[in-house]
Write an enzyme that holds these catalytic residues in place. Structure first.
Site, PDB file in Angstrom:
ATOM      1  N   TYR A  40       0.831  -1.218   0.000  1.00 37.43           N
ATOM      2  CA  TYR A  40       0.000   0.000   0.000  1.00 37.43           C
ATOM      3  C   TYR A  40       0.865   1.268   0.000  1.00 37.43           C
ATOM      4  O   TYR A  40       0.602   2.201   0.761  1.00 37.43           O
ATOM      5  CB  TYR A  40      -0.907   0.051   1.240  1.00 37.43           C
ATOM      6  CG  TYR A  40      -1.676  -1.216   1.525  1.00 37.43           C
ATOM      7  CD1 TYR A  40      -2.651  -1.667   0.645  1.00 37.43           C
ATOM      8  CD2 TYR A  40      -1.443  -1.944   2.681  1.00 37.43           C
ATOM      9  CE1 TYR A  40      -3.363  -2.827   0.904  1.00 37.43           C
ATOM     10  CE2 TYR A  40      -2.162  -3.113   2.951  1.00 37.43           C
ATOM     11  CZ  TYR A  40      -3.118  -3.546   2.065  1.00 37.43           C
ATOM     12  OH  TYR A  40      -3.823  -4.686   2.330  1.00 37.43           O
ATOM     13  N   TYR A  69     -14.307  -4.564   3.596  1.00 29.99           N
ATOM     14  CA  TYR A  69     -12.955  -4.914   3.161  1.00 29.99           C
ATOM     15  C   TYR A  69     -12.776  -6.401   3.446  1.00 29.99           C
ATOM     16  O   TYR A  69     -12.967  -6.847   4.585  1.00 29.99           O
ATOM     17  CB  TYR A  69     -11.875  -4.123   3.919  1.00 29.99           C
ATOM     18  CG  TYR A  69     -10.483  -4.624   3.583  1.00 29.99           C
ATOM     19  CD1 TYR A  69      -9.853  -4.225   2.411  1.00 29.99           C
ATOM     20  CD2 TYR A  69      -9.834  -5.542   4.399  1.00 29.99           C
ATOM     21  CE1 TYR A  69      -8.600  -4.719   2.069  1.00 29.99           C
ATOM     22  CE2 TYR A  69      -8.580  -6.035   4.071  1.00 29.99           C
ATOM     23  CZ  TYR A  69      -7.969  -5.624   2.904  1.00 29.99           C
ATOM     24  OH  TYR A  69      -6.736  -6.121   2.554  1.00 29.99           O
ATOM     25  N   ASP A 100     -17.018 -12.980   7.853  1.00 26.90           N
ATOM     26  CA  ASP A 100     -15.576 -12.763   7.777  1.00 26.90           C
ATOM     27  C   ASP A 100     -15.139 -12.184   9.121  1.00 26.90           C
ATOM     28  O   ASP A 100     -15.280 -10.990   9.391  1.00 26.90           O
ATOM     29  CB  ASP A 100     -15.267 -11.794   6.624  1.00 26.90           C
ATOM     30  CG  ASP A 100     -13.783 -11.449   6.533  1.00 26.90           C
ATOM     31  OD1 ASP A 100     -13.025 -11.837   7.434  1.00 26.90           O
ATOM     32  OD2 ASP A 100     -13.402 -10.788   5.550  1.00 26.90           O
ATOM     33  N   LYS A 115      -5.509 -13.763  11.398  1.00 25.63           N
ATOM     34  CA  LYS A 115      -4.850 -12.724  12.202  1.00 25.63           C
ATOM     35  C   LYS A 115      -4.466 -13.204  13.605  1.00 25.63           C
ATOM     36  O   LYS A 115      -3.441 -13.846  13.762  1.00 25.63           O
ATOM     37  CB  LYS A 115      -5.748 -11.490  12.248  1.00 25.63           C
ATOM     38  CG  LYS A 115      -5.862 -10.849  10.842  1.00 25.63           C
ATOM     39  CD  LYS A 115      -5.951  -9.370  10.909  1.00 25.63           C
ATOM     40  CE  LYS A 115      -6.219  -8.746   9.559  1.00 25.63           C
ATOM     41  NZ  LYS A 115      -5.121  -7.965   9.042  1.00 25.63           N
TER      42      LYS A 115
HETATM   43  C1  LIG Z   1     -12.073  -8.541   7.598  1.00 23.14           C
HETATM   44  C2  LIG Z   1     -10.840  -8.928   6.841  1.00 23.14           C
HETATM   45  N1  LIG Z   1     -10.918  -9.898   5.927  1.00 23.14           N
HETATM   46  C3  LIG Z   1      -9.846 -10.317   5.237  1.00 23.14           C
HETATM   47  C4  LIG Z   1      -8.614  -9.716   5.432  1.00 23.14           C
HETATM   48  C5  LIG Z   1      -7.424 -10.165   4.644  1.00 23.14           C
HETATM   49  O1  LIG Z   1      -6.548 -10.867   5.451  1.00 23.14           O
HETATM   50  P1  LIG Z   1      -5.028 -11.056   5.013  1.00 23.14           P
HETATM   51  O2  LIG Z   1      -4.389  -9.720   5.075  1.00 23.14           O
HETATM   52  O3  LIG Z   1      -4.483 -12.030   6.016  1.00 23.14           O
HETATM   53  O4  LIG Z   1      -5.057 -11.608   3.631  1.00 23.14           O
HETATM   54  C6  LIG Z   1      -8.492  -8.698   6.386  1.00 23.14           C
HETATM   55  C7  LIG Z   1      -7.202  -8.031   6.612  1.00 23.14           C
HETATM   56  O5  LIG Z   1      -7.101  -6.968   7.153  1.00 23.14           O
HETATM   57  C8  LIG Z   1      -9.632  -8.298   7.108  1.00 23.14           C
HETATM   58  O6  LIG Z   1      -9.570  -7.323   8.025  1.00 23.14           O
END
Ligand SMILES: Cc1ncc(COP(=O)(O)O)c(C=O)c1O
Length: 415
Positions: free
Chosen positions: A17, A142, A234, A263
């Site tokens: 980014y 996101y 998610d 995470k």
């Molecule tokens: C809600 C959500 N989904 C998916 C992702 C993507 O995860 P990664 O960065 O491990 O690919 C993130 C990353 O910040 C996220 O906050």
């Protein structure tokens, strides 16, 4: 003085980014302990975002280190295809036990983005042979940086704007807040062709750190059940106590058909994410035809080191009374951030669990560099019409480090 390795590599590293033409050098980190990042010049910064919200237990936790070290000696990696290892199989069983009964099948990958891709593959795969090809997602979302997850993210104001139109399956982005009637009508209008609906429950993260009520999830569950659509939560950001309870679904009392988490699963130590799917979805891939199988299998799937880190992280979550810890953190974030609501440029302060958000007018957020000069690391999000400073520190942050974070932000937001 610039670290020599930074000088050596900066002509070669393509940063995340990052507008390389204008961005300052990144901060060279030589170590991390507890809630602090140790810099090459000897300074230590309080990490206000826990390495993108992974380091829930703080850095270099000895319990995680011990388990990973032991695993390193025994079996650092082996492919998961045709082979099995204890640490992966026991982790799958352990994760399944954390979710409502119907969520039983765990598929491991290395990142949240890929986990969301797999969740979609499962939901779209379960609908194969029907007219259901579409996915419902939400404005402000996101879900990651791979192509399908970019397309799911907000189509107008996110960094991935425009990708929905280029996706190979139709995506309908719904507003998250509207009346129950308006939502029901909107959902019914696309339901016959929709296979899946995906949402970040209770907190939309990198798309703007916005909150919504549990009712949004309840009505979504009801609509998905009524119309035969798979519901995906998610929880990559919200999982593991970030918003209060262990998972946002626990607070909402809603059971989706698939949950994605990552995470903090490994406590910020090694890359691992998991897709936890219902028995019903799993069963829809059974049959005598090998082609009906879920066709996915990343090389480092269920990497044993990452699985060991996850076990250790879950041990710490089990032992740490994180529900109470996070509600105390929420109260402290509220006490520290609420007074900033009247500062110049501040539009709103929002708190949820271990997440504190200050939304400002565009250009009003302090830079990471000036915050670093005050001894803290934060990375404000910047959108066309607003800035968002968010605090998502390690959940174990103590009063001194939290005080330093809050004081630094308050000092930057003068007026
Ligand atoms: C809600 C959500 N989904 C998916 C992702 C993507 O995860 P990664 O960065 O491990 O690919 C993130 C990353 O910040 C996220 O906050």
């Amino acid at each position: 003085m610039t670290a020599s390795w930074l000088k050596l590599g900066r002509r070669h590293v393509w940063r995340p980014y990052c507008q390389h033409q204008t961005a300052p050098d990144p901060l060279p980190v030589v170590g991390a302990r507890g809630c602090r990042l140790l810099l090459a010049d000897g300074r230590s910064l309080v990490d206000g975002i826990a390495s993108w919200w992974t380091a829930a237990h703080g850095y270099a936790h000895p319990h995680i280190a011990t388990r990973v070290r032991a695993q390193l000696e025994q079996l650092p990696h082996v492919a998961f295809g045709g082979l099995a290892h204890e640490v992966g199989y026991t982790l799958a069983a352990r994760l399944a036990s954390l979710f409502p009964e119907s969520l039983n099948r765990v598929f491991f990958v290395e990142s949240g983005s890929v986990a969301v891709e797999v969740a979609l593959k499962i939901a779209l795969g379960a609908a194969r042979g029907t007219a259901r090809t579409d996915v419902v997602a939400f404005e402000g979302a996101y879900h990651g940086d791979t192509f399908a997850t970019m397309a799911l993210s907000d189509p107008v104001e996110s960094m991935h704007a425009g990708f929905a139109a280029r996706c190979s399956f139709p995506i309908h982005h719904f507003p998250i807040s509207e009346s129950d009637e308006a939502f029901a009508a909107r959902f019914a209008s696309v339901a016959p062709t929709t296979a899946a609906c995906i949402i970040e429950p209770l907190l939309q993260g990198a798309g703007g750190m916005r909150l919504h009520e549990a009712q949004v999830l309840r009505r979504l569950r009801a609509a998905c059940t009524k119309h035969g659509v798979s519901l995906i939560f998610d929880e990559v950001a919200t999982g593991f106590f970030r918003t209060g309870p262990r998972f946002a679904l626990d607070e909402a009392g809603v059971v989706p058909d698939v949950v994605v988490c990552g995470k903090a699963l490994t406590g910020g130590t090694l890359p691992l994410a998991a897709v936890v799917a219902s028995d019903g979805l799993f069963d829809s891939f059974l049959g005598s035809d090998p082609a009906m199988a879920l066709q996915h299998g990343p090389t480092y799937m269920a990497n044993p080191l990452a699985c060991a880190a996850a076990h250790a992280s879950l041990d710490l979550f089990d032992a740490g009374d994180f529900g109470a810890r996070v509600s105390a953190l929420q109260a402290k974030l509220k006490a520290g951030l609420a007074p900033l609501a009247t500062r110049r440029g501040v539009r709103e302060v929002r708190i949820k669990g271990g997440v504190g958000v200050v939304e400002l007018e565009s250009g009003a957020a302090p830079s990471s560099a000036s915050l670093a000069r005050r001894g803290v690391f934060l990375r404000p999000l910047r959108f066309a019409d607003r800035d968002v400073v968010y605090l998502m520190p390690p959940l174990v942050i103590d009063d001194d480090d939290l005080g330093a974070l809050l004081a630094a932000l308050a000092a930057e937001l003068t007026g």
